[in-house]
Every structure is written in structure tokens, then in C-alpha cells.
Design an enzyme around this catalytic site. Sequence first.
Site, PDB file in Angstrom:
ATOM      1  N   GLY A  10      31.139  76.859  53.485  1.00  0.00           N
ATOM      2  CA  GLY A  10      30.139  77.818  54.067  1.00  0.00           C
ATOM      3  C   GLY A  10      29.681  77.021  55.129  1.00  0.00           C
TER       4      GLY A  10
ATOM      5  N   GLY B 209      25.937  63.842  51.335  1.00  0.00           N
ATOM      6  CA  GLY B 209      25.778  64.451  50.018  1.00  0.00           C
ATOM      7  C   GLY B 209      24.550  64.963  49.464  1.00  0.00           C
TER       8      GLY B 209
ATOM      9  N   GLU C 296      32.592  60.690  45.378  1.00  0.00           N
ATOM     10  CA  GLU C 296      31.766  60.994  46.451  1.00  0.00           C
ATOM     11  C   GLU C 296      32.451  60.479  47.672  1.00  0.00           C
ATOM     12  OE1 GLU C 296      27.262  61.448  47.917  1.00  0.00           O
ATOM     13  OE2 GLU C 296      27.839  60.575  46.014  1.00  0.00           O
TER      14      GLU C 296
ATOM     15  N   HIS D 235      33.185  62.715  32.297  1.00  0.00           N
ATOM     16  CA  HIS D 235      34.189  61.676  31.841  1.00  0.00           C
ATOM     17  C   HIS D 235      35.025  62.050  30.585  1.00  0.00           C
ATOM     18  CE1 HIS D 235      32.093  59.528  35.023  1.00  0.00           C
ATOM     19  NE2 HIS D 235      31.023  59.909  34.426  1.00  0.00           N
ATOM     20  N   VAL D 236      36.152  62.261  30.654  1.00  0.00           N
ATOM     21  CA  VAL D 236      36.783  62.635  29.657  1.00  0.00           C
ATOM     22  C   VAL D 236      37.710  61.664  28.792  1.00  0.00           C
ATOM     23  CG1 VAL D 236      36.551  65.120  30.425  1.00  0.00           C
ATOM     24  CG2 VAL D 236      38.557  63.755  31.021  1.00  0.00           C
ATOM     25  N   ARG D 237      38.170  60.672  29.589  1.00  0.00           N
ATOM     26  CA  ARG D 237      38.989  59.599  29.055  1.00  0.00           C
ATOM     27  C   ARG D 237      38.897  58.503  29.721  1.00  0.00           C
ATOM     28  NH1 ARG D 237      44.131  59.494  26.722  1.00  0.00           N
ATOM     29  NH2 ARG D 237      44.512  61.977  27.113  1.00  0.00           N
TER      30      ARG D 237
END
Length: 144
Positions: free
Chosen positions: A112, A86, A66, A93-95
Site C-alpha cells: 500500500g 518494521g 524481519e 514455529h511449526v517444526r
Amino acid sequence: MTERIWFSEPSLEEFTKGHKNTAVEAMGIEITEIGDDYIRGTMPADHRTFQPFGLIHGGANVVLAETLGSIGANLVIDPSKEFSVGQEVNANHVRGVREGHVIGTATLAYRGRSSQVWEIHIEDDKGRLSCISRLTMAVVPLKR
């Protein structure tokens, strides 16, 4: 050659000053590079960013994502007319990462009139993907 997307010339020093006494500083996040169409930053994998099992906390990854996307979102607009905040963030989370640093790279996926979508890839020191995040930013006109 990549087209430069920034409204004005960004300054790494400016961001460093702006993050004084914030979560960004406390977590050791540093903005390291601003390319023609991306922003890159690092975050340590240490006691400031770990969860109890000794891995980078998913929420810490989201703070890095962020931070990078928010900086980018505000750099592509005219700050005399609008600002960006925001609206939604998600992360896969892959690793797990147990040491070193993670490196996040934010790129603009959609721009946009009233919203932007940023994609942030976070990798470990060996270049292995650790987290993919997507950040939706609202573009808000300044009240005059």
C-alpha cells in the site's frame, strides 16, 4: 513469467557490506538470492541461534524473517523519497531444527501507500516448513 517488483536493481554484495558488525553477521545470516519477487537467505542452526534445548530459538527465526522482509520492503520503494521500518512481526514455529541451516524466503503479500505486509517461510535443509512469519512494514516519507 513473474514481474520484477524492485524499484532498482538489488545487489547481494551491498547487503553483505551493510550487515557488517550487526546481529545479522553475528548470527551467521546470509542473503543468498534475490529473485524477481522474493528474497532468500540462510541462517545456521548452531550455538549462535539455539535455545537451551538445542533447537533454533524462535527469536532467531524472527530475526531472519524481519531481516529478509525489511530488505524487501526497502527495495520496492524509492529511497530518495521514503524508507520502510518494521511495525509488527509474528511467527508460528511449526517444526524444530537441530542442525544444518534454515532457509527463509520473503514475498510481498500486500503493498500500500503507507504500509507493506511480507510473508516469510522458513524451511530446514530438507525443505520442511519450520516457521511461518508475517511482517508489517510502515512506509515513512523522508523529511525534506
